[in-house]
Design a protein around this motif. Structure first.
Motif, PDB file in Angstrom:
ATOM      1  N   ILE A 161       0.839  -1.212   0.000  1.00 15.91           N
ATOM      2  CA  ILE A 161       0.000   0.000   0.000  1.00 15.91           C
ATOM      3  C   ILE A 161       0.868   1.253   0.000  1.00 15.91           C
ATOM      4  N   LEU A 162       1.862   1.272   0.913  1.00 17.77           N
ATOM      5  CA  LEU A 162       2.702   2.473   1.022  1.00 17.77           C
ATOM      6  C   LEU A 162       3.514   2.695  -0.263  1.00 17.77           C
ATOM      7  N   ASN A 163       4.055   1.616  -0.812  1.00 15.80           N
ATOM      8  CA  ASN A 163       4.814   1.762  -2.073  1.00 15.80           C
ATOM      9  C   ASN A 163       3.946   2.317  -3.188  1.00 15.80           C
ATOM     10  N   THR A 164       2.717   1.800  -3.249  1.00 14.88           N
ATOM     11  CA  THR A 164       1.817   2.273  -4.310  1.00 14.88           C
ATOM     12  C   THR A 164       1.465   3.741  -4.135  1.00 14.88           C
ATOM     13  N   ILE A 165       1.168   4.125  -2.894  1.00 16.92           N
ATOM     14  CA  ILE A 165       0.756   5.510  -2.648  1.00 16.92           C
ATOM     15  C   ILE A 165       1.903   6.474  -2.920  1.00 16.92           C
ATOM     16  N   TYR A 166       3.050   6.191  -2.296  1.00 20.83           N
ATOM     17  CA  TYR A 166       4.142   7.179  -2.384  1.00 20.83           C
ATOM     18  C   TYR A 166       4.858   7.138  -3.729  1.00 20.83           C
ATOM     19  N   THR A 167       4.709   6.021  -4.452  1.00 19.30           N
ATOM     20  CA  THR A 167       5.282   6.011  -5.797  1.00 19.30           C
ATOM     21  C   THR A 167       4.509   6.915  -6.735  1.00 19.30           C
ATOM     22  N   ARG A 168       3.199   7.002  -6.498  1.00 19.08           N
ATOM     23  CA  ARG A 168       2.352   7.734  -7.440  1.00 19.08           C
ATOM     24  C   ARG A 168       1.985   9.130  -6.959  1.00 19.08           C
ATOM     25  N   PHE A 169       1.980   9.319  -5.635  1.00 15.01           N
ATOM     26  CA  PHE A 169       1.599  10.634  -5.125  1.00 15.01           C
ATOM     27  C   PHE A 169       2.210  10.807  -3.739  1.00 15.01           C
ATOM     28  N   GLU A 170       3.136  11.731  -3.637  1.00 11.91           N
ATOM     29  CA  GLU A 170       3.887  11.866  -2.392  1.00 11.91           C
ATOM     30  C   GLU A 170       3.199  12.793  -1.394  1.00 11.91           C
ATOM     31  N   ASN A 171       2.392  13.704  -1.881  1.00  5.95           N
ATOM     32  CA  ASN A 171       1.817  14.719  -1.003  1.00  5.95           C
ATOM     33  C   ASN A 171       0.565  14.189  -0.314  1.00  5.95           C
ATOM     34  N   ILE A 172       0.757  13.190   0.502  1.00 12.51           N
ATOM     35  CA  ILE A 172      -0.371  12.608   1.223  1.00 12.51           C
ATOM     36  C   ILE A 172       0.157  12.055   2.552  1.00 12.51           C
ATOM     37  N   GLN A 173      -0.683  12.191   3.613  1.00  5.57           N
ATOM     38  CA  GLN A 173      -0.278  11.720   4.947  1.00  5.57           C
ATOM     39  C   GLN A 173      -0.948  10.361   5.199  1.00  5.57           C
ATOM     40  N   VAL A 174      -0.140   9.411   5.595  1.00  3.74           N
ATOM     41  CA  VAL A 174      -0.645   8.063   5.840  1.00  3.74           C
ATOM     42  C   VAL A 174      -0.429   7.723   7.321  1.00  3.74           C
ATOM     43  N   TYR A 175      -1.515   7.261   7.991  1.00  6.01           N
ATOM     44  CA  TYR A 175      -1.452   6.848   9.390  1.00  6.01           C
ATOM     45  C   TYR A 175      -1.747   5.351   9.440  1.00  6.01           C
ATOM     46  N   ILE A 176      -0.917   4.656  10.211  1.00  3.53           N
ATOM     47  CA  ILE A 176      -1.031   3.202  10.270  1.00  3.53           C
ATOM     48  C   ILE A 176      -1.478   2.790  11.681  1.00  3.53           C
ATOM     49  N   TYR A 177      -2.521   1.993  11.721  1.00  3.89           N
ATOM     50  CA  TYR A 177      -2.914   1.362  12.991  1.00  3.89           C
ATOM     51  C   TYR A 177      -2.571  -0.114  12.851  1.00  3.89           C
ATOM     52  N   SER A 178      -1.499  -0.499  13.534  1.00  4.40           N
ATOM     53  CA  SER A 178      -1.054  -1.879  13.429  1.00  4.40           C
ATOM     54  C   SER A 178      -1.907  -2.772  14.315  1.00  4.40           C
ATOM     55  N   CYS A 179      -2.317  -3.887  13.746  1.00  7.24           N
ATOM     56  CA  CYS A 179      -3.162  -4.818  14.492  1.00  7.24           C
ATOM     57  C   CYS A 179      -2.936  -6.218  13.957  1.00  7.24           C
ATOM     58  N   SER A 180      -3.467  -7.192  14.696  1.00  2.00           N
ATOM     59  CA  SER A 180      -3.432  -8.571  14.221  1.00  2.00           C
ATOM     60  C   SER A 180      -4.449  -8.715  13.105  1.00  2.00           C
ATOM     61  N   VAL A 181      -4.102  -9.497  12.081  1.00  5.03           N
ATOM     62  CA  VAL A 181      -5.027  -9.693  10.968  1.00  5.03           C
ATOM     63  C   VAL A 181      -5.481 -11.138  10.868  1.00  5.03           C
ATOM     64  N   GLN A 182      -5.069 -11.968  11.814  1.00  4.30           N
ATOM     65  CA  GLN A 182      -5.593 -13.323  11.909  1.00  4.30           C
ATOM     66  C   GLN A 182      -5.423 -13.794  13.351  1.00  4.30           C
ATOM     67  N   GLY A 183      -6.219 -14.789  13.712  1.00  8.18           N
ATOM     68  CA  GLY A 183      -6.213 -15.245  15.092  1.00  8.18           C
ATOM     69  C   GLY A 183      -7.431 -14.741  15.850  1.00  8.18           C
ATOM     70  N   GLN A 184      -7.529 -15.140  17.098  1.00  2.00           N
ATOM     71  CA  GLN A 184      -8.722 -14.830  17.884  1.00  2.00           C
ATOM     72  C   GLN A 184      -8.856 -13.350  18.186  1.00  2.00           C
ATOM     73  N   ASN A 185      -7.729 -12.656  18.381  1.00  2.00           N
ATOM     74  CA  ASN A 185      -7.802 -11.245  18.749  1.00  2.00           C
ATOM     75  C   ASN A 185      -7.938 -10.312  17.554  1.00  2.00           C
ATOM     76  N   ALA A 186      -7.748 -10.855  16.360  1.00  2.00           N
ATOM     77  CA  ALA A 186      -7.731 -10.005  15.178  1.00  2.00           C
ATOM     78  C   ALA A 186      -9.010  -9.195  15.015  1.00  2.00           C
ATOM     79  N   PRO A 187     -10.218  -9.783  15.145  1.00  2.00           N
ATOM     80  CA  PRO A 187     -11.445  -8.985  14.951  1.00  2.00           C
ATOM     81  C   PRO A 187     -11.511  -7.802  15.919  1.00  2.00           C
ATOM     82  N   TYR A 188     -11.128  -8.013  17.158  1.00  2.00           N
ATOM     83  CA  TYR A 188     -11.197  -6.931  18.152  1.00  2.00           C
ATOM     84  C   TYR A 188     -10.221  -5.800  17.778  1.00  2.00           C
TER      85      TYR A 188
END
Length: 454
Positions: free
Chosen positions: A158-185
Motif C-alpha cells: 500500500i505504502l509503495n503504491t501511494i508514495y510512488t504515485r503521489f507523495e503529497n499525502i499523509q498516511v497513518y497506520i494502525y497496526s493490528c493482528s489480521v488473523q487469530g482470535q484477537n484479530a477482529p477486536y
C-alpha cells in the motif's frame, strides 16, 4: 523418585525417540482404519498425492493428512466437509503425526462455510450490504488511515503504491493482528481509532493473501458491523482478487488487493496529475503554436524592416555600386583591350608605313627590279645583239654598196632612186651612185628597153 532418576539418565537420540514414537503410534490397533470427519484446510496436490489438514472447528483442533495416489476425480476444496478412513502414522523425519488416508468421501460444504453463508445472508437481510449506505470515497484525500499489520506485506504494498504515485499525502497506520482470535477486536479498534482519535478521510482495512481460515477475521460479524458503522469511508483490501470476505460486501469500496487499495486512494490525484500534465502539454503546445506564429510574424516584420531599412538601402546601393563598378571595370577593360588591340594594329600599320622600312622594301624592290631589269636588259641585249648580228648579216648581205662593188650603180633624181626612165626627162640632172663615189650627169637621151644600145 528413583525410577525418575533412572529414566532421566538415559540419553535419547532424536532418531531413537522418533523411532519409538513411530512404533507406539503405528502398533496401536485403535489408530488403524479409523473414520474421521472434519473440514479440509489448505488442500494441495503434489504429483499423485493429496495433502491437506483436517480441522475440527468446534475445538479448533487439526491434523495433517496425506492421501497417496488418490482418485483425482474426487474434487476436494478448501472448506469441504469430508469423511476419511485411514491409519495414524508417525512421520519421524518431521516428528509429526499424520493420517494416512485410504478412503475419502465429500459430505458437503463445511460447517464453517455454512455458518459464513448464514452470516452473510443475515447481514444482507439487515441491509448492511445495501449500496445506498455506501459512502463516496474522497477523490483527493490528504490523510489516509490503514488498519493492518505493520509487519505484513500488505502495508508495504500500500505504502509503495501511494508514495510512488503521489507523495503529497499523509498516511497513518494502525497496526493490528489480521488473523487469530484477537484479530477482529483489534481491527475494530483500528477503525474506531480513526473515527475518533485520529480522523482521516478514508480508511483502508485489509491484509495480504492467505488460507481461507487466515482471512476469517474479516468475515467476523464484529468487523463487518464496525465497518458499517464507520463515519469515514472504508476500503476493504483483503487477500487476492479471488478471495471474497464479508468486509468486502459491507465496505464502501472493495479493492482486489492491498496494492489496488493504494491505487484507489491516489487514483484521482494521479488522474488529476495526469490531467494537469495533459493541460500542461496542451498549454505548452498552444503557447509554442502562438510563439511560432508570433515568431513567424516577427520574422516577416524583420524581413520587411530589413528590406526597407536605411542600412539595407545603403547595402543595396553599395551592392549596385559594386555591380556598376564591375560593369565599368569590365567596360574599361574591354575598351582598353580594344584600344590596345587598335594600338597594336596602328603600331603594326605604322611599322608597315615606316619610311625606313618602306625604303628598305623599295630598295629591295629596286634591287629586285634592277636585277630583273638587268637580266631583262641583258636578255634583250643578247636578243637584240643576236638580231643585230642576224640583221647585220642580212644587211651586209643586202648592202647595195656590196652590190655596187660588183659593178652595179644607183641613179637618183631629186634624191629618188630611178627605177624607170619615165622618171626623168631629157636635160634633168641625175646622180649616179657608184661603190666608191657619185657622178652627176645630165640626161641627153633616153630609150626604153633594158638591152638598148647606148
Amino acid at each position: 523418585m528413583m525410577i525418575n532418576n533412572v529414566v532421566s539418565k538415559k540419553e535419547w537420540s532424536v532418531y531413537e525417540l522418533t523411532s519409538y514414537l513411530k512404533k507406539k503410534v503405528e502398533m496401536d490397533v485403535l489408530l488403524k482404519n479409523i473414520y474421521l470427519k472434519g473440514e479440509v484446510i489448505r488442500p494441495s496436490v503434489s504429483g499423485d498425492h493429496l495433502y491437506f489438514e483436517l480441522k475440527d472447528l468446534e475445538y479448533d483442533a487439526k491434523i495433517k493428512c496425506v492421501f497417496f495416489w488418490f482418485d483425482k476425480s474426487v474434487e476436494i476444496k478448501h472448506g469441504s466437509k469430508v469423511l476419511v478412513k485411514g491409519n495414524v502414522i508417525f512421520y519421524e523425519k518431521e516428528g509429526i503425526i499424520e493420517l494416512k488416508i485410504t478412503e475419502i468421501t465429500d459430505i458437503g460444504l463445511g460447517e464453517l462455510f455454512v455458518k459464513l453463508k448464514q452470516l452473510e445472508e443475515k447481514l444482507k437481510q439487515e441491509g448492511l450490504f445495501d449500496s445506498k449506505y455506501k459512502k463516496e470515497i474522497p477523490r483527493y484525500p490528504k490523510k489516509v488511515g490503514i488498519v493492518t499489520s505493520k509487519n505484513g506485506a500488505a502495508i508495504r504494498d500500500i505504502l509503495n503504491t501511494i508514495y510512488t504515485r503521489f507523495e503529497n499525502i499523509q498516511v497513518y497506520i494502525y497496526s493490528c493482528s489480521v488473523q487469530g482470535q484477537n484479530a477482529p477486536y483489534e481491527i475494530c479498534e483500528g477503525i474506531e481509532y480513526f473515527n475518533t482519535a485520529e480522523p482521516v478521510e478514508v480508511i483502508i482495512v485489509g491484509r495480504g493473501g492467505g488460507a481461507f481460515e487466515d482471512l476469517m477475521a474479516f468475515n467476523s460479524e464484529m468487523v463487518v458491523r464496525k465497518i458499517f458503522e464507520s463515519k469515514i469511508p472504508v476500503i476493504s483490501a483483503v487477500g487476492h482478487e479471488r478471495d471474497y470476505v464479508l468486509s468486502d460486501f459491507v465496505a464502501d469500496m472493495r479493492a482486489i488487493t492491498p496494492t489496488n487499495a493504494g491505487e484507489i486512494v491516489v487514483s484521482f490525484q494521479n488522474k488529476a496529475l495526469e490531467k494537469l500534465n495533459e493541460y500542461h502539454k496542451r498549454m505548452k503546445s498552444a503557447m509554442e503554436k502562438i510563439f511560432n506564429i508570433v515568431k513567424e510574424k516577427v520574422g516577416i516584420l524583420q524581413y520587411k524592416l530589413y528590406q526597407n531599412s536605411p542600412a539595407n538601402t545603403i547595402a543595396k546601393r553599395a551592392q549596385d555600386i559594386d555591380l556598376y563598378c564591375n560593369k565599368l571595370s569590365f567596360a574599361i577593360s574591354r575598351k582598353l583591350h580594344e584600344v590596345h588591340k587598335n594600338l597594336k594594329n596602328f603600331e603594326k600599320r605604322l611599322a608597315d608605313a615606316n619610311p625606313e622600312s618602306r625604303l628598305s622594301i623599295a630598295r629591295t624592290n629596286f634591287d629586285n627590279c634592277s636585277r630583273r631589269l638587268g637580266e631583262a636588259f641583258k636578255k634583250i641585249f643578247q636578243q637584240k645583239e643576236f638580231m643585230y648580228k642576224v640583221n647585220l648579216e642580212k644587211l651586209i648581205a643586202l648592202n647595195p654598196l656590196n652590190v655596187l662593188k660588183r659593178g652595179y650603180s644607183i641613179t637618183l633624181h631629186n634624191s629618188k632612186i630611178l627605177t624607170t626612165i619615165a622618171q626623168v626627162n631629157n636635160g634633168d640632172e641625175i646622180v649616179t651612185q657608184l661603190s666608191d663615189g657619185i657622178i652627176k650627169s645630165k640626161v641627153f637621151f633616153k630609150k626604153e628597153g633594158a638591152e638598148s644600145d647606148v
